[in-house]
Design a protein around this motif. Sequence first.
Motif, PDB file in Angstrom:
ATOM      1  N   LEU A  52       0.821  -1.212   0.000  1.00 51.85           N
ATOM      2  CA  LEU A  52       0.000   0.000   0.000  1.00 51.85           C
ATOM      3  C   LEU A  52       0.855   1.261   0.000  1.00 51.85           C
ATOM      4  CD1 LEU A  52      -2.784  -1.066   2.534  1.00 51.85           C
ATOM      5  CD2 LEU A  52      -2.983  -0.879   0.056  1.00 51.85           C
ATOM      6  N   PHE A  53       2.044   1.200   0.615  1.00 57.41           N
ATOM      7  CA  PHE A  53       2.920   2.372   0.624  1.00 57.41           C
ATOM      8  C   PHE A  53       3.533   2.642  -0.746  1.00 57.41           C
ATOM      9  CE2 PHE A  53       3.582   1.863   5.409  1.00 57.41           C
ATOM     10  CZ  PHE A  53       2.782   2.952   5.692  1.00 57.41           C
ATOM     11  N   SER A  54       3.448   1.678  -1.658  1.00 59.23           N
ATOM     12  CA  SER A  54       3.944   1.891  -3.014  1.00 59.23           C
ATOM     13  C   SER A  54       2.841   2.403  -3.938  1.00 59.23           C
ATOM     14  CB  SER A  54       4.511   0.574  -3.569  1.00 59.23           C
ATOM     15  OG  SER A  54       5.575   0.117  -2.755  1.00 59.23           O
ATOM     16  N   MET A  55       1.667   2.677  -3.391  1.00 59.83           N
ATOM     17  CA  MET A  55       0.520   3.170  -4.164  1.00 59.83           C
ATOM     18  C   MET A  55       0.054   4.507  -3.574  1.00 59.83           C
ATOM     19  SD  MET A  55      -1.613  -0.417  -4.326  1.00 59.83           S
ATOM     20  CE  MET A  55      -0.802  -1.962  -4.783  1.00 59.83           C
ATOM     21  N   PRO A  56      -0.771   5.212  -4.290  1.00 60.92           N
ATOM     22  CA  PRO A  56      -1.276   6.495  -3.768  1.00 60.92           C
ATOM     23  C   PRO A  56      -2.374   6.320  -2.720  1.00 60.92           C
ATOM     24  CG  PRO A  56      -1.313   6.435  -6.181  1.00 60.92           C
ATOM     25  CD  PRO A  56      -1.127   5.047  -5.708  1.00 60.92           C
ATOM     26  N   VAL A  57      -2.275   5.317  -1.885  1.00 53.40           N
ATOM     27  CA  VAL A  57      -3.256   5.083  -0.811  1.00 53.40           C
ATOM     28  C   VAL A  57      -2.474   4.945   0.503  1.00 53.40           C
ATOM     29  CG1 VAL A  57      -5.154   4.138  -2.160  1.00 53.40           C
ATOM     30  CG2 VAL A  57      -3.254   2.660  -1.553  1.00 53.40           C
ATOM     31  N   LEU A  58      -1.726   5.959   0.820  1.00 60.01           N
ATOM     32  CA  LEU A  58      -0.795   5.880   1.946  1.00 60.01           C
ATOM     33  C   LEU A  58      -1.509   5.709   3.275  1.00 60.01           C
ATOM     34  CD1 LEU A  58       1.680   8.703   0.828  1.00 60.01           C
ATOM     35  CD2 LEU A  58       1.892   6.241   0.492  1.00 60.01           C
ATOM     36  N   VAL A  59      -2.687   6.280   3.414  1.00 58.76           N
ATOM     37  CA  VAL A  59      -3.372   6.214   4.692  1.00 58.76           C
ATOM     38  C   VAL A  59      -3.739   4.767   5.037  1.00 58.76           C
ATOM     39  CG1 VAL A  59      -5.651   6.610   3.688  1.00 58.76           C
ATOM     40  CG2 VAL A  59      -5.218   7.189   6.080  1.00 58.76           C
ATOM     41  N   TYR A  60      -4.056   3.973   4.016  1.00 57.50           N
ATOM     42  CA  TYR A  60      -4.379   2.569   4.284  1.00 57.50           C
ATOM     43  C   TYR A  60      -3.126   1.783   4.677  1.00 57.50           C
ATOM     44  CZ  TYR A  60      -8.792   3.809   2.123  1.00 57.50           C
ATOM     45  OH  TYR A  60      -9.996   4.415   1.833  1.00 57.50           O
ATOM     46  N   GLY A  61      -1.989   2.191   4.145  1.00 58.36           N
ATOM     47  CA  GLY A  61      -0.737   1.600   4.622  1.00 58.36           C
ATOM     48  C   GLY A  61      -0.493   1.904   6.086  1.00 58.36           C
TER      49      GLY A  61
END
Length: 310
Positions: free
Chosen positions: A185-194
């Motif tokens: 998830l940190f490699s995608m534009p959804v950092l909050v879910y990471g």
Amino acid sequence: MTLFDGIYPFYLQQRKVAVLDVSTIIVIVVFLTFTCSFLLIIPGIRGRAVSLPFLAAVQFTGDWETGWVTANTSYKSFSHAMVNADIGLHVGLAGVNITLMGNPVNQVNETIDYNEYFAWNFDADYDHSYNEGLERGLPSPILYVAEKFTTHSPCNMHRQYRISGHYASATLWVAFCTWLISNMLFSMPVLVYGGYMLLVTGAFMIFSLLSFSTVRNSSMCLIQFGTATLHISYGGSFWLTLVIGLLCFVAGITVVVLHYFNLDLLKTFFDLRDDKAEECQEMTEVYVNTHCVNKGLCLSEPPKLNPNSI
């Protein structure tokens, strides 16, 4: 006449030091290789992942609880010989490791340096390992400590540690899986879910510690050698898991807070910021033919058509 695979009975056999656990060495090498490879490729990954490969490595360590005692104790059964030795107990999630080292090492015409492992995981029978130790004639201090963890011991320590170790191991594997998901998830534009998955990782690590610590809620048998008592306390793997769990909480909370209060800074840190300014700059760039300019052949404006010529 021979017994026990060619070993002559009623004759003293030379004691041998137990070799290191080959499976543990393999696991350590594999995860070290994984860590080194991850550190080499991480500069080229868009988004920075949190590298915690030892999350799985602590599954195979044997120092969740440790204890040492120095005592004068009998060395062999049916013998009055006494030795001075350091006796160590190391408890892991899948078994116990018992160490015996003489002070000095060479006593009673033998080398007193032992390191024996007794497993209680699903594919190992602890009582069988203990009976094999009896057949091999292990020193009395090792057998005395190992007997405390057998299934027929009135101490009931085997059941307590085995169940708590299984639950702690299961929750750690879940934490390892959630850590992998957070890295993706940190490699995608959804950092909050990471960040949320990091919080879940920390929670499962704390759950594993709570599961293992439940053995302290029941009465423990004393392990005594004369007047000396072997006391055990939480070891390095326990405290390392606690520290990493707390770090996961801190990192997860930081990511969530930055997402709601300073998203640009968060994207900059993970190298996921929008490059609109750069795109606009690239679009306004115009190619100029320097050869045409020098000859005076280039027109500053496109030619206008004469309507009469049409």
